[in-house]
Design an enzyme around this catalytic site. Structure first.
Site, PDB file in Angstrom:
ATOM      1  N   SER A 143       5.452  -7.962  -8.789  1.00 20.21           N
ATOM      2  CA  SER A 143       3.974  -7.808  -9.193  1.00 20.21           C
ATOM      3  C   SER A 143       4.330  -8.927 -10.640  1.00 20.21           C
ATOM      4  O   SER A 143       5.225  -9.374 -11.747  1.00 20.21           O
ATOM      5  CB  SER A 143       3.645  -6.550  -9.666  1.00 20.21           C
ATOM      6  N   TYR A 156       7.703   0.026 -14.553  1.00 22.77           N
ATOM      7  CA  TYR A 156       7.403  -0.661 -13.069  1.00 22.77           C
ATOM      8  C   TYR A 156       7.727  -2.045 -13.313  1.00 22.77           C
ATOM      9  O   TYR A 156       7.914  -2.732 -12.488  1.00 22.77           O
ATOM     10  CB  TYR A 156       5.796  -0.424 -12.443  1.00 22.77           C
TER      11      TYR A 156
HETATM   12  P1  NDP Z   1       0.779   1.176  -0.868  1.00 18.02           P
HETATM   13  O1  NDP Z   1       1.334   2.360  -2.402  1.00 18.02           O
HETATM   14  O2  NDP Z   1      -0.171   1.338  -0.812  1.00 18.02           O
HETATM   15  O3  NDP Z   1       1.702   1.465  -0.646  1.00 18.02           O
HETATM   16  C1  NDP Z   1       3.612   1.875  -0.633  1.00 18.02           C
HETATM   17  C2  NDP Z   1       4.252   1.392   0.951  1.00 18.02           C
HETATM   18  O4  NDP Z   1       5.618   2.100   0.315  1.00 18.02           O
HETATM   19  C3  NDP Z   1       3.600   2.856   2.124  1.00 18.02           C
HETATM   20  O5  NDP Z   1       4.225   2.192   3.384  1.00 18.02           O
HETATM   21  C4  NDP Z   1       5.312   4.215   1.850  1.00 18.02           C
HETATM   22  O6  NDP Z   1       5.443   4.814   3.079  1.00 18.02           O
HETATM   23  C5  NDP Z   1       6.243   2.941   1.207  1.00 18.02           C
HETATM   24  N1  NDP Z   1       6.702   3.683   0.037  1.00 18.02           N
HETATM   25  C6  NDP Z   1       6.681   4.224  -1.087  1.00 18.02           C
HETATM   26  N2  NDP Z   1       8.128   4.443  -0.994  1.00 18.02           N
HETATM   27  C7  NDP Z   1       8.827   4.833  -0.255  1.00 18.02           C
HETATM   28  C8  NDP Z   1      10.565   5.020  -0.096  1.00 18.02           C
HETATM   29  N3  NDP Z   1      10.956   5.367  -1.226  1.00 18.02           N
HETATM   30  N4  NDP Z   1      11.266   4.684   0.920  1.00 18.02           N
HETATM   31  C9  NDP Z   1      10.401   3.824   1.915  1.00 18.02           C
HETATM   32  N5  NDP Z   1       8.951   2.887   2.528  1.00 18.02           N
HETATM   33  C10 NDP Z   1       8.646   3.584   0.691  1.00 18.02           C
HETATM   34  O7  NDP Z   1       1.500   0.272  -1.790  1.00 18.02           O
HETATM   35  P2  NDP Z   1       1.079  -1.403  -2.015  1.00 18.02           P
HETATM   36  O8  NDP Z   1       0.061  -1.719  -0.919  1.00 18.02           O
HETATM   37  O9  NDP Z   1      -0.359  -1.919  -2.765  1.00 18.02           O
HETATM   38  O10 NDP Z   1       2.469  -2.413  -2.220  1.00 18.02           O
HETATM   39  C11 NDP Z   1       3.578  -2.640  -1.657  1.00 18.02           C
HETATM   40  C12 NDP Z   1       3.994  -3.503  -2.536  1.00 18.02           C
HETATM   41  O11 NDP Z   1       3.290  -4.613  -4.129  1.00 18.02           O
HETATM   42  C13 NDP Z   1       4.552  -2.446  -3.736  1.00 18.02           C
HETATM   43  O12 NDP Z   1       6.440  -3.289  -4.216  1.00 18.02           O
HETATM   44  C14 NDP Z   1       3.797  -2.607  -5.054  1.00 18.02           C
HETATM   45  O13 NDP Z   1       4.532  -2.869  -6.718  1.00 18.02           O
HETATM   46  C15 NDP Z   1       3.537  -4.253  -4.578  1.00 18.02           C
HETATM   47  N6  NDP Z   1       2.558  -4.754  -5.700  1.00 18.02           N
HETATM   48  C16 NDP Z   1       1.281  -4.625  -4.723  1.00 18.02           C
HETATM   49  C17 NDP Z   1       0.220  -4.618  -6.217  1.00 18.02           C
HETATM   50  C18 NDP Z   1      -1.593  -4.105  -6.070  1.00 18.02           C
HETATM   51  O14 NDP Z   1      -2.469  -4.636  -6.601  1.00 18.02           O
HETATM   52  N7  NDP Z   1      -1.637  -3.443  -4.598  1.00 18.02           N
HETATM   53  C19 NDP Z   1       0.225  -6.086  -6.989  1.00 18.02           C
HETATM   54  C20 NDP Z   1       1.530  -5.939  -6.811  1.00 18.02           C
HETATM   55  C21 NDP Z   1       2.159  -5.723  -6.454  1.00 18.02           C
HETATM   56  P3  NDP Z   1       5.209   6.435   2.624  1.00 18.02           P
HETATM   57  O15 NDP Z   1       3.981   6.679   2.356  1.00 18.02           O
HETATM   58  O16 NDP Z   1       5.355   6.189   4.076  1.00 18.02           O
HETATM   59  O17 NDP Z   1       6.310   6.621   1.695  1.00 18.02           O
END
Ligand code: NDP
Length: 245
Positions: A143, A156
């Site tokens: 990020s 984070y």
């Molecule tokens: P979401 O919250 O939409 O999705 C998060 C995903 O991670 C879900 O599929 C969730 O699955 C999974 N997840 C969370 N914890 C666990 C765990 N312990 N084990 C396995 N799966 C897990 O997030 P985004 O799509 O926005 O983010 C995806 C990545 O991108 C993250 O790393 C985030 O930090 C990064 N990011 C996002 C940005 C944004 O603006 N959206 C900007 C920069 C980086 P489940 O619910 O089944 O646990």
């Protein structure tokens, strides 16, 4: 993806958001998808349905990326059925924001466990296999926060900066084995994770004047996983609409 044979790709956190978009894009580019998630089975199943509607193949692969033993078992199971893993996308992540002086120890620990320890937990067993195969692509979703720091996100930002450092080291370690290790650094992307943010205020900081789409992150992931990107290693690719990093 360029090679004729179907590749095996593990995408963590593929039940929605950026992970789902990357999973769909890899599936349409010739990968068999291992759709990881932790809790939302229905959402992960929807990702799989979408993959199949696009003519791709995949399977659900639930495990908690913060749990080292579960990750090792999951990778071993994948290798039993598929013999190799060609692509790993470390995408799963959470945020639990608070100013550092008010941050609870568990907020620090959970975010570090899910966003940073997960890199070690999943990447180590996969990297061992890729080193043996003498090929592979590892891409981690970090990020802008890990590059600049963000108020209220010390946990984070620390985790994301840690993944950048770890990826650069691993890129050097695996380069001679035909494995590349790269990092995506998205800015603000339209997903559930950013739903509660003060949108109007944030838009003023983004030169592009909009949030990014998950598909715009996925396009970069697909390129880094292609044969054409073989000489890109240890890179951090910003996908942030021009936000100053
Ligand atoms: P979401 O919250 O939409 O999705 C998060 C995903 O991670 C879900 O599929 C969730 O699955 C999974 N997840 C969370 N914890 C666990 C765990 N312990 N084990 C396995 N799966 C897990 O997030 P985004 O799509 O926005 O983010 C995806 C990545 O991108 C993250 O790393 C985030 O930090 C990064 N990011 C996002 C940005 C944004 O603006 N959206 C900007 C920069 C980086 P489940 O619910 O089944 O646990």
């Amino acid at each position: 993806m360029d090679s004729a044979k179907k590749k095996t790709a593990l995408v963590t956190g593929a039940s929605r958001g950026i992970g789902r978009a990357i999973a769909l894009a890899l599936a349409t580019n010739g990968c068999h998808l291992l759709v990881n998630y932790r809790s939302r089975r229905d959402d992960a199943q929807e990702t799989l349905n979408l993959i199949e509607q696009l003519g791709g193949t995949g399977e659900l692969c639930p495990f908690d990326v913060a749990a080292a033993a579960a990750c090792e078992q999951a990778v071993a199971k994948i290798l039993q059925s598929h013999a190799r893993i060609d692509v790993l996308i470390n995408n799963a992540g959470i945020r639990q924001d608070a100013l550092l002086v008010f941050m609870k120890p568990e907020q620090w620990a959970q975010v570090i466990a899910t966003n940073l320890n997960s890199f070690f937990n999943v990447t180590q067993p996969v990297a061992k296999q890729m080193a043996l195969q003498r090929s592979g692509r590892i891409v981690s979703v970090t990020s802008t926060a890990g590059q600049t720091g963000v108020e209220g996100q010390a946990n984070y930002s620390a985790a994301k900066a840690g993944v950048i450092g770890a990826s650069k080291s691993l890129a050097r370690e695996l380069a001679k084995r035909g494995v590349t290790v790269n990092v995506l650094a998205p800015g603000f992307i339209e997903t559930e994770m950013t739903k509660d943010l003060p949108r109007e205020q944030l838009l003023k900081q983004i030169p592009a004047g909009r949030f990014g789409k998950p598909e715009e992150v996925a396009a970069a992931a697909v390129f880094l996983c292609s044969d054409s990107a073989a000489y890109i290693n240890g890179a951090v690719i910003n996908i942030n609409g021009g936000v100053y990093t």
